[in-house]
Design a protein around this motif. Structure first.
Motif, short mmCIF file in Angstrom:
data_model
loop_
_atom_site.label_atom_id
_atom_site.label_comp_id
_atom_site.label_asym_id
_atom_site.label_seq_id
_atom_site.Cartn_x
_atom_site.Cartn_y
_atom_site.Cartn_z
N ALA A 53 0.53 -1.45 -0.46
CA ALA A 53 0.17 0.05 -0.22
C ALA A 53 1.24 1.58 -0.18
O ALA A 53 0.45 1.96 -1.29
CB ALA A 53 -0.78 0.35 1.34
N ALA A 54 1.95 1.34 0.94
CA ALA A 54 2.67 2.72 0.96
C ALA A 54 3.54 3.22 -0.37
O ALA A 54 3.35 3.72 -0.86
CB ALA A 54 3.81 2.11 1.77
N GLY A 60 3.19 7.81 -6.72
CA GLY A 60 1.47 8.35 -6.77
C GLY A 60 0.25 6.97 -7.29
O GLY A 60 -0.58 8.01 -7.91
N GLY A 61 -0.32 6.37 -6.81
CA GLY A 61 -1.33 5.55 -7.19
C GLY A 61 -2.14 5.27 -6.66
O GLY A 61 -2.46 6.28 -4.75
N LYS A 62 -3.02 4.59 -6.31
CA LYS A 62 -3.65 4.62 -5.25
C LYS A 62 -3.93 3.19 -4.73
O LYS A 62 -3.46 2.42 -4.84
CB LYS A 62 -5.52 4.24 -6.61
N LEU A 63 -4.79 3.36 -3.81
CA LEU A 63 -4.96 2.17 -2.55
C LEU A 63 -6.26 2.23 -2.85
O LEU A 63 -7.19 3.94 -1.96
CB LEU A 63 -4.47 2.54 -1.59
N MET A 205 -4.43 -2.37 10.77
CA MET A 205 -2.63 -2.00 10.96
C MET A 205 -2.30 -2.32 9.74
O MET A 205 -1.15 -1.76 9.49
CB MET A 205 -3.04 -4.13 11.34
N ILE A 206 -2.66 -2.08 8.23
CA ILE A 206 -2.56 -2.60 6.93
C ILE A 206 -2.29 -0.65 6.80
O ILE A 206 -1.22 0.06 6.22
CB ILE A 206 -3.15 -2.98 5.72
N GLN A 209 0.01 0.93 9.71
CA GLN A 209 1.59 0.65 8.42
C GLN A 209 2.36 0.77 7.62
O GLN A 209 3.73 2.00 7.13
CB GLN A 209 1.96 -0.93 8.23
N ALA A 210 1.31 1.42 6.72
CA ALA A 210 1.14 1.62 5.27
C ALA A 210 1.71 4.34 5.55
O ALA A 210 2.97 4.33 5.44
CB ALA A 210 0.08 2.22 4.29
N GLY A 211 1.18 3.93 6.80
CA GLY A 211 1.65 5.41 7.01
C GLY A 211 2.76 5.44 7.67
O GLY A 211 3.65 6.87 7.01
#
Length: 294
Positions: A53-54, A60-63, A205-206, A209-211
């Motif tokens: 995700a990160a 510059g993509g999307k989650l 959690m996901i 973690q990405a943040g």
């Protein structure tokens, strides 16, 4: 027909209708707590999901978040918080929810069975290669979610399948499988309970973690928060003061100079110009740590 574990009978179900209130509450709490333990077994997959995700967002993509019914609501609750918590623009985190906004007020089961709705939502989200999609379904068999997963894979979108039944179709279809084996519900089949609780925690959690990997959290502070109301403006000032080690007065002045952007304000409060602060953060891909050592 093989019975899914989420449809099986929970030991606490028998006699539930005539049990005293405190016994019902205890049964529900114990079942929810037990469901949370399933998340620990999924740590490796959840960590990889956070990394994926990160990387997508950094590039510059999307989650994207995908789901129907209770699973969709869990996805939506995490999706909507990303802008306020991590400053990620909503257009970078599309929500594909079976039935759309209308289904949020009057949830119906039929919409999750319609592949045409899934196809229309997928086109509207404009997902492309390099993006990531978090696809949720407690049973792992929801047609809407499976169709979105299929379309994502065809388009080169990395798919994370999150389900509560082992060997579910969604887990087999996804690029990364996250099994949250929560088992039977106290109210049989009501996956808004234990299954949804585990899903919500897994999504937390996901996204956290990405943040962290994006540099949007420093020492537990939301350093990329969007301060768009009085409460958040006060919070932003406290964050800048705490991380920069400067006074709240200096921190508010720094925030004024950066037009409310917390990360550069922290560096401005420590003596940099706004332009230098922005340049430094670009050099470190949004991370403050390299610039707080002097």
């Amino acid at each position: 027909m093989v019975q899914r574990s989420t449809e099986a009978r929970h030991p606490a179900s028998e006699g539930l209708h005539k049990a005293p209130a405190d016994a019902v509450m205890s049964a529900l709490l114990e079942a929810q707590t037990a469901a949370l333990h399933s998340v620990r077994l999924a740590f490796p997959a959840l960590e990889e999901a956070g990394v994926r995700a990160a990387k997508a967002l950094q590039a510059g993509g999307k989650l994207a978040y995908v789901g129907a019914g209770s699973s969709g609501l869990m996805a939506l609750s995490d999706c909507l918080e990303l802008a306020g918590t991590f400053g990620i623009p909503p257009e970078r985190t599309p929500m594909l929810f079976a039935g759309g906004a209308a289904a949020l007020l009057h949830m119906t089961g039929a919409v999750e069975d319609d592949p045409a709705l899934a196809q229309a939502d997928f086109i509207r989200a404009n997902l492309t290669k390099g993006d990531v999609a978090l696809c949720l379904s407690a049973s792992g068999t929801t047609p809407y979610t499976l169709e979105i997963t299929r379309l994502c894979k065809e388009a080169g979108v990395f798919t994370v399948g999150i389900a509560n039944v082992a060997d579910a179709a969604l887990l087999r279809a996804a690029d990364l499988a996250v099994l949250l084996d929560t088992g039977p519900e106290v109210v049989s089949g009501s996956t808004r309970m234990g299954a949804a609780t585990a899903q919500k925690l897994a999504l937390n959690m996901i996204s956290v973690q990405a943040g962290l990997l994006l540099g949007h959290v420093h020492d537990g502070y939301m350093v990329n928060v969007i301060a768009d109301n009085a409460k958040l403006r006060d919070r932003a000032a406290r964050i800048v003061a705490a991380v920069s080690g400067q006074s709240e007065t200096a921190s508010r002045a720094a925030l004024e100079a950066t037009k409310g952007a917390v990360k550069p304000a922290i560096l401005v409060a420590r003596g940099r110009s706004t332009a230098a602060a922005v340049e430094n953060l670009e050099q470190s891909y949004g991370h403050l740590e390299p610039w707080l050592k002097d």
